[in-house]
Design a protein around this motif. Structure first.
Motif, PDB file in Angstrom:
ATOM      1  N   GLY A 253       0.770  -1.230   0.000  1.00  0.00           N
ATOM      2  CA  GLY A 253       0.000   0.000   0.000  1.00  0.00           C
ATOM      3  C   GLY A 253       0.801   1.280   0.000  1.00  0.00           C
ATOM      4  O   GLY A 253       0.230   2.372  -0.112  1.00  0.00           O
ATOM      5  N   ARG A 254       2.118   1.178   0.073  1.00  0.00           N
ATOM      6  CA  ARG A 254       2.934   2.394   0.180  1.00  0.00           C
ATOM      7  C   ARG A 254       3.182   3.066  -1.160  1.00  0.00           C
ATOM      8  O   ARG A 254       3.341   4.286  -1.229  1.00  0.00           O
ATOM      9  N   GLY A 255       3.255   2.299  -2.234  1.00  0.00           N
ATOM     10  CA  GLY A 255       3.725   2.844  -3.501  1.00  0.00           C
ATOM     11  C   GLY A 255       5.238   2.803  -3.555  1.00  0.00           C
ATOM     12  O   GLY A 255       5.917   2.448  -2.576  1.00  0.00           O
ATOM     13  N   VAL A 256       5.801   3.160  -4.689  1.00  0.00           N
ATOM     14  CA  VAL A 256       7.255   3.102  -4.877  1.00  0.00           C
ATOM     15  C   VAL A 256       7.883   4.486  -4.713  1.00  0.00           C
ATOM     16  O   VAL A 256       7.242   5.510  -4.930  1.00  0.00           O
ATOM     17  N   HIS A 257       9.149   4.477  -4.333  1.00  0.00           N
ATOM     18  CA  HIS A 257       9.872   5.738  -4.177  1.00  0.00           C
ATOM     19  C   HIS A 257      10.123   6.420  -5.517  1.00  0.00           C
ATOM     20  O   HIS A 257      10.198   7.645  -5.589  1.00  0.00           O
ATOM     21  N   SER A 258      10.283   5.619  -6.577  1.00  0.00           N
ATOM     22  CA  SER A 258      10.552   6.211  -7.893  1.00  0.00           C
ATOM     23  C   SER A 258      10.017   5.285  -8.986  1.00  0.00           C
ATOM     24  O   SER A 258       9.799   4.087  -8.764  1.00  0.00           O
ATOM     25  N   SER A 259       9.809   5.867 -10.158  1.00  0.00           N
ATOM     26  CA  SER A 259       9.341   5.091 -11.305  1.00  0.00           C
ATOM     27  C   SER A 259       9.970   5.648 -12.565  1.00  0.00           C
ATOM     28  O   SER A 259      10.379   6.812 -12.621  1.00  0.00           O
ATOM     29  N   VAL A 260      10.034   4.786 -13.591  1.00  0.00           N
ATOM     30  CA  VAL A 260      10.581   5.179 -14.889  1.00  0.00           C
ATOM     31  C   VAL A 260       9.577   4.804 -15.957  1.00  0.00           C
ATOM     32  O   VAL A 260       9.191   3.626 -16.066  1.00  0.00           O
ATOM     33  N   GLU A 261       9.124   5.780 -16.730  1.00  0.00           N
ATOM     34  CA  GLU A 261       8.182   5.547 -17.822  1.00  0.00           C
ATOM     35  C   GLU A 261       8.976   5.443 -19.119  1.00  0.00           C
ATOM     36  O   GLU A 261       9.577   6.422 -19.552  1.00  0.00           O
ATOM     37  N   CYS A 262       8.954   4.269 -19.744  1.00  0.00           N
ATOM     38  CA  CYS A 262       9.811   4.009 -20.904  1.00  0.00           C
ATOM     39  C   CYS A 262       9.045   3.834 -22.209  1.00  0.00           C
ATOM     40  O   CYS A 262       9.668   3.570 -23.240  1.00  0.00           O
ATOM     41  N   THR A 263       7.723   3.959 -22.206  1.00  0.00           N
ATOM     42  CA  THR A 263       6.947   3.624 -23.401  1.00  0.00           C
ATOM     43  C   THR A 263       6.549   4.823 -24.242  1.00  0.00           C
ATOM     44  O   THR A 263       6.267   4.688 -25.428  1.00  0.00           O
ATOM     45  N   GLY A 264       6.445   6.001 -23.642  1.00  0.00           N
ATOM     46  CA  GLY A 264       5.960   7.170 -24.368  1.00  0.00           C
ATOM     47  C   GLY A 264       4.454   7.176 -24.568  1.00  0.00           C
ATOM     48  O   GLY A 264       3.935   7.972 -25.354  1.00  0.00           O
ATOM     49  N   LEU A 265       3.733   6.312 -23.862  1.00  0.00           N
ATOM     50  CA  LEU A 265       2.282   6.224 -23.997  1.00  0.00           C
ATOM     51  C   LEU A 265       1.615   7.014 -22.864  1.00  0.00           C
ATOM     52  O   LEU A 265       1.936   6.801 -21.681  1.00  0.00           O
ATOM     53  N   PRO A 266       0.683   7.913 -23.179  1.00  0.00           N
ATOM     54  CA  PRO A 266       0.069   8.743 -22.143  1.00  0.00           C
ATOM     55  C   PRO A 266      -0.550   7.950 -21.003  1.00  0.00           C
ATOM     56  O   PRO A 266      -0.413   8.318 -19.828  1.00  0.00           O
ATOM     57  N   ALA A 267      -1.251   6.859 -21.319  1.00  0.00           N
ATOM     58  CA  ALA A 267      -1.886   6.073 -20.266  1.00  0.00           C
ATOM     59  C   ALA A 267      -0.857   5.455 -19.326  1.00  0.00           C
ATOM     60  O   ALA A 267      -1.092   5.343 -18.113  1.00  0.00           O
ATOM     61  N   VAL A 268       0.293   5.050 -19.877  1.00  0.00           N
ATOM     62  CA  VAL A 268       1.332   4.449 -19.050  1.00  0.00           C
ATOM     63  C   VAL A 268       2.003   5.514 -18.183  1.00  0.00           C
ATOM     64  O   VAL A 268       2.369   5.257 -17.033  1.00  0.00           O
ATOM     65  N   LEU A 269       2.142   6.732 -18.715  1.00  0.00           N
ATOM     66  CA  LEU A 269       2.689   7.804 -17.890  1.00  0.00           C
ATOM     67  C   LEU A 269       1.791   8.048 -16.680  1.00  0.00           C
ATOM     68  O   LEU A 269       2.280   8.229 -15.560  1.00  0.00           O
ATOM     69  N   ARG A 270       0.487   8.064 -16.889  1.00  0.00           N
ATOM     70  CA  ARG A 270      -0.429   8.238 -15.753  1.00  0.00           C
ATOM     71  C   ARG A 270      -0.213   7.134 -14.723  1.00  0.00           C
ATOM     72  O   ARG A 270      -0.158   7.391 -13.506  1.00  0.00           O
ATOM     73  N   ALA A 272       2.550   5.461 -14.234  1.00  0.00           N
ATOM     74  CA  ALA A 272       3.869   5.642 -13.627  1.00  0.00           C
ATOM     75  C   ALA A 272       3.849   6.705 -12.530  1.00  0.00           C
ATOM     76  O   ALA A 272       4.638   6.635 -11.573  1.00  0.00           O
ATOM     77  N   VAL A 273       2.957   7.680 -12.643  1.00  0.00           N
ATOM     78  CA  VAL A 273       2.783   8.673 -11.588  1.00  0.00           C
ATOM     79  C   VAL A 273       1.935   8.104 -10.457  1.00  0.00           C
ATOM     80  O   VAL A 273       2.234   8.284  -9.271  1.00  0.00           O
ATOM     81  N   ASP A 274       0.888   7.380 -10.817  1.00  0.00           N
ATOM     82  CA  ASP A 274      -0.044   6.873  -9.806  1.00  0.00           C
ATOM     83  C   ASP A 274       0.567   5.803  -8.905  1.00  0.00           C
ATOM     84  O   ASP A 274       0.046   5.555  -7.811  1.00  0.00           O
ATOM     85  N   VAL A 275       1.634   5.142  -9.338  1.00  0.00           N
ATOM     86  CA  VAL A 275       2.255   4.118  -8.481  1.00  0.00           C
ATOM     87  C   VAL A 275       3.174   4.718  -7.423  1.00  0.00           C
ATOM     88  O   VAL A 275       3.674   3.994  -6.549  1.00  0.00           O
ATOM     89  N   LEU A 276       3.388   6.023  -7.463  1.00  0.00           N
ATOM     90  CA  LEU A 276       4.355   6.641  -6.564  1.00  0.00           C
ATOM     91  C   LEU A 276       3.836   6.755  -5.135  1.00  0.00           C
ATOM     92  O   LEU A 276       2.659   7.030  -4.897  1.00  0.00           O
ATOM     93  N   ALA A 277       4.763   6.597  -4.206  1.00  0.00           N
ATOM     94  CA  ALA A 277       4.499   6.920  -2.817  1.00  0.00           C
ATOM     95  C   ALA A 277       4.528   8.439  -2.643  1.00  0.00           C
ATOM     96  O   ALA A 277       4.986   9.165  -3.545  1.00  0.00           O
ATOM     97  N   PRO A 278       4.058   8.960  -1.521  1.00  0.00           N
ATOM     98  CA  PRO A 278       4.238  10.394  -1.263  1.00  0.00           C
ATOM     99  C   PRO A 278       5.711  10.783  -1.383  1.00  0.00           C
ATOM    100  O   PRO A 278       6.593  10.053  -0.933  1.00  0.00           O
ATOM    101  N   ARG A 279       5.959  11.897  -2.021  1.00  0.00           N
ATOM    102  CA  ARG A 279       7.300  12.445  -2.293  1.00  0.00           C
ATOM    103  C   ARG A 279       8.086  11.606  -3.295  1.00  0.00           C
ATOM    104  O   ARG A 279       9.295  11.789  -3.469  1.00  0.00           O
ATOM    105  N   GLY A 280       7.395  10.705  -3.999  1.00  0.00           N
ATOM    106  CA  GLY A 280       8.064   9.905  -5.019  1.00  0.00           C
ATOM    107  C   GLY A 280       8.288  10.696  -6.302  1.00  0.00           C
ATOM    108  O   GLY A 280       7.643  11.715  -6.554  1.00  0.00           O
ATOM    109  N   THR A 281       9.197  10.188  -7.124  1.00  0.00           N
ATOM    110  CA  THR A 281       9.545  10.854  -8.380  1.00  0.00           C
ATOM    111  C   THR A 281       9.386   9.905  -9.551  1.00  0.00           C
ATOM    112  O   THR A 281       9.888   8.773  -9.520  1.00  0.00           O
ATOM    113  N   CYS A 282       8.713  10.380 -10.608  1.00  0.00           N
ATOM    114  CA  CYS A 282       8.581   9.645 -11.863  1.00  0.00           C
ATOM    115  C   CYS A 282       9.458  10.304 -12.914  1.00  0.00           C
ATOM    116  O   CYS A 282       9.374  11.517 -13.132  1.00  0.00           O
ATOM    117  N   ALA A 283      10.276   9.502 -13.569  1.00  0.00           N
ATOM    118  CA  ALA A 283      11.111   9.991 -14.671  1.00  0.00           C
ATOM    119  C   ALA A 283      10.492   9.556 -15.992  1.00  0.00           C
ATOM    120  O   ALA A 283      10.278   8.362 -16.218  1.00  0.00           O
TER     121      ALA A 283
END
Length: 369
Positions: A253-270, A272-283
């Protein structure tokens, strides 16, 4: 001088192996005999004209080879040196002086205009018509390339030269994004959405960084199996359900500290952001369609989340490529497991294998050493 190149003459078309003429070296240029070149999805984007490159063109931007000649003011390499070729940058703008050369002010012109900075051509066909070249500083789908000194990185002679080309783009993009931008702490968690060459490089870099939880998401089971072999602690096929829910369960339930979006697909970017924990960073590293927009829940960003776009891993190739080679020597960055070789005459097969996902990193060998 005369050379041979794979010329793309029509959007989405086949590559034509043709004789070409390379312009004489300028004082800051280097002539490289290309031994091999990786094929990257950015080449496919240019082939489909999602990137604004004038055709006909010589593509390729993950080259490795041997220096054959240098201009009068070149000091970093000399004839006989083994090199990896990478993107071009001016070295003088604010970003370059701050050691963020991937964000060079002149990068679009140096890497995508098809000509030198002064507007002159580098490669011509036999009718003396200018071909777009210097693609991402190189145009390595050729027997030889005339490149700027800033685009070459000298490497040791005892490593297999035909393997090293992918370090000049895909590998440094994924690894640099993790190690230079996200900078995960040992014991932290990361999700990588898209198990292509960039995603695998990010995965291997996450292991180097000491991440405890490494989640790989893709739609190809074979790639997910390989991801587990290369260090993923959890994998998920996005065709089987919701990746966001899977990550929540995997992280209690915490989410991840960071994520990397590698597909260039808008739905996947969403995602990649939604899996983040508070103060997490998506690249965001995936190359999207030029007119692609993504919907991000604004309220969720108030949880201290960060979304950052990354080009070429924000690396300085001259230092980062030798570092990746050292990790490879140590067995910590086994990018060779991603590679399948094709001879130059079979470049269309290699491109098709890249486009279909059959091969993670096709590499074409030019022959002759």
């Amino acid at each position: 001088m005369r050379a041979t190149a794979a010329v793309l003459r029509a959007p989405g078309g086949r590559f034509s192996i043709e004789p070409v003429i390379l312009d004489a070296l300028r004082e800051n240029e280097v002539l490289v005999r290309i031994v091999a070149s990786g094929i990257c999805h950015t080449d496919l984007s240019a082939r489909e004209q999602l990137l604004p490159l004038r055709l006909p063109a010589v593509l390729g931007h993950e080259g490795s080879g041997v220096v054959e000649a240098v201009g009068a003011k070149v000091t970093s390499v000399r004839p006989g040196d083994h090199v990896v070729t990478s993107f071009d940058f001016c070295g003088d703008c604010d970003s370059c002086r701050d050691c963020h050369v991937a964000y060079c002010q002149h990068a679009p012109r140096l890497n995508f205009s098809g000509v030198r900075r002064d507007g002159t051509g580098v490669v011509h066909d036999e009718q003396r018509s200018v071909l777009s070249a210097r693609f991402l500083g190189q145009s390595s789908f050729a027997s030889h390339a005339n490149v700027s000194e800033s685009s070459v990185v000298r490497i040791d002679r005892d490593v297999p030269l035909e393997l090293m080309g992918p370090l000049g783009c895909g590998m440094q993009t994924g690894a640099g994004t993790v190690l230079n931008v996200l900078k995960p702490r040992p014991g932290s968690s990361i999700a990588i959405l898209g198990a292509g060459s960039v995603g695998f490089a990010a995965l291997m870099a996450a292991r180097i960084a000491g991440c405890e939880t490494i989640i790989a998401v893709d739609i190809n089971d074979a790639r997910l199996t390989l991801a587990r072999e290369l260090g993923a602690t959890d994998t998920f096929n996005a065709l089987s359900g919701d990746p966001v829910e899977f990550v929540r369960i995997a992280t209690k339930g915490r989410g991840v500290h960071s994520s990397v979006e590698c597909t260039g697909l808008p739905a996947v970017l969403r995602q990649a952001v939604d899996v983040l924990a508070p103060r997490g960073t998506c690249a965001l590293v995936g190359v999207a369609h030029p007119r692609a927009d993504a919907a991000i829940n604004m309220a969720s960003m108030l949880r201290g989340r960060t979304l950052v776009g990354v080009t070429e891993g924000d690396v300085v190739p001259r230092t980062f490529i030798p570092q990746m080679i050292e990790w490879w020597r140590e067995g910590r960055f086994p990018f060779d497991r991603l590679v399948r070789y094709f001879e130059f005459a079979r470049i269309d097969e290699a491109v098709a294998a890249c486009a279909s996902g059959e091969v993670v990193k096709p590499v074409v060998r030019m022959g002759g050493g």
